[in-house]
Design an enzyme around this catalytic site. Sequence first.
Site, short mmCIF file in Angstrom:
data_model
loop_
_atom_site.label_atom_id
_atom_site.label_comp_id
_atom_site.label_asym_id
_atom_site.label_seq_id
_atom_site.Cartn_x
_atom_site.Cartn_y
_atom_site.Cartn_z
N ASN A 114 14.92 -10.57 -20.01
CA ASN A 114 14.00 -10.95 -18.94
C ASN A 114 13.54 -9.77 -18.11
O ASN A 114 12.46 -9.79 -17.54
CB ASN A 114 14.64 -12.01 -18.04
N SER A 138 13.01 -22.77 -21.92
CA SER A 138 12.73 -23.33 -20.60
C SER A 138 11.23 -23.43 -20.36
O SER A 138 10.50 -22.45 -20.53
CB SER A 138 13.37 -22.41 -19.54
N ALA A 139 10.77 -24.62 -19.94
CA ALA A 139 9.33 -24.89 -19.83
C ALA A 139 8.60 -24.02 -18.80
O ALA A 139 7.46 -23.64 -19.00
CB ALA A 139 9.11 -26.36 -19.47
N HIS A 140 9.28 -23.69 -17.68
CA HIS A 140 8.54 -23.03 -16.60
C HIS A 140 8.22 -21.57 -16.91
O HIS A 140 7.50 -20.92 -16.16
CB HIS A 140 9.24 -23.19 -15.25
N GLY A 169 16.63 -23.64 -18.66
CA GLY A 169 17.34 -22.61 -19.41
C GLY A 169 18.79 -22.48 -19.00
O GLY A 169 19.68 -22.29 -19.85
N THR A 170 19.07 -22.59 -17.72
CA THR A 170 20.45 -22.43 -17.25
C THR A 170 21.35 -23.51 -17.86
O THR A 170 22.43 -23.22 -18.37
CB THR A 170 20.49 -22.51 -15.71
N CYS A 230 16.89 -13.66 -9.68
CA CYS A 230 18.08 -14.14 -8.97
C CYS A 230 18.65 -13.07 -8.06
O CYS A 230 19.34 -13.37 -7.11
CB CYS A 230 19.15 -14.55 -9.98
N THR A 254 19.52 -40.21 -17.36
CA THR A 254 18.15 -40.68 -17.59
C THR A 254 17.22 -39.47 -17.63
O THR A 254 17.28 -38.61 -16.75
CB THR A 254 17.73 -41.67 -16.49
#
Length: 385
Positions: A151, A199-201, A70-71, A325, A237
């Site tokens: 969030n 974001s996946a997590h 996400g960042t 954070c 990559t």
Amino acid sequence: MRVYFDHNATTPVDPSVLDVMTKVLRQDFGNPSSIHHFGQQAKGVLDDARTAVADLIKAEVSEVVFTSGGTEADNFAIRGVAEAMEVTGRKHLIATAVEHEAVLTTFKALARRGWTTTLLPVDATGIVTPAALEAALTDKTAIVSVMHANNEIGTIQPVEELARIAHSRGALFHTDAVQSVAKIPVDVRGLGADLLSLSAHKFNGPKGAGALWIKRGTRVSAILTGGKHERNRRAGTENVAGIAGLGAAATLAAGKLTAEGARLSTLRDRLETEVLRAIPGTAINGARDRRVPNTTNISFDGVEAESLLIALDLEGIAVSTGSACSSGTLEPSHVLRAMGFPPHRTQNSIRLSLGAGNSDAEVDYFLSKLPAVVGKLRTLTGARR
Ligand SMILES: Cc1ncc(COP(=O)(O)O)c(C=O)c1O
């Protein structure tokens, strides 16, 4: 008993996602840019994941650009548009005071390099008013960035209306949907945005994998330059296993979105009702009707949030004081401050964010422990006064 109520910080990787990732790490080790069989195997993994992410957010497959999370997606959207629009003389950027640090700190960095920035206020429920955006927009605005769901408090912004207003003055619109994707239905074209971060997590995928959706035809400069990966939009990559995990998590989420949303909101609402009933001096922060289903943010009069977090952790219950954070510091929440809360309310609030593994029994356990924990902390605070 260990109870995890901090899914907005991160989620455990689902076992089925892990299986997919393990298979990719073992078997599909090729470089997706290689022409030979091994490379094409890995490229196939990326193609499948891109389709899964596109399906989840109702996008075209070619519009999905993989990032490290996400960042990076937020940085890419804002810096990429700022740079692409610089030649047009549009050097004004708008976001809201309740954005994630990924947006706020990027704004500060660009402000130091000559861009003008405006942070929109929110009302007492955490919502941005369209009038505030109208007042801030100018013909020099390059991009407006408003998060979809917050969030810390879970509130959902009126993105459709805000995007329309931004477009009426020729500005692009980005939404940080890291906390809404896979929790509520997200349809990129319905939202009317030009760019969207995920974001996946945050939905049972791995950390370090995410995506920026870029509407076809939108001009964005690459911020990671190098090879021609991701159609020249993001060099490097690809994190093939991480991206495979993102794709698997997207498919998993899409399949249970409505049912899981209903289950979590029922759990969350019961938890809230019981806390308010059982403990005097408590209040829910943020709009209760416009929220993602898994999040609640609760104030406890006379209790310091950090102390409550630690006391609950000793009982095996993991919660948060808001943004991950800023945990470990006594910084008051910038979100609650922007909502106009007095200092004592910005420091007495905890966030509970539920997720896939949570059950009624866990909510019961939390409810059985909380009143005594709060009571003890209040006694100690009272004793100190
Ligand atoms: C709203 C929001 N945006 C962006 C991020 C950053 O995402 P990532 O951890 O994938 O870099 C987070 C994570 O906490 C978030 O909640």
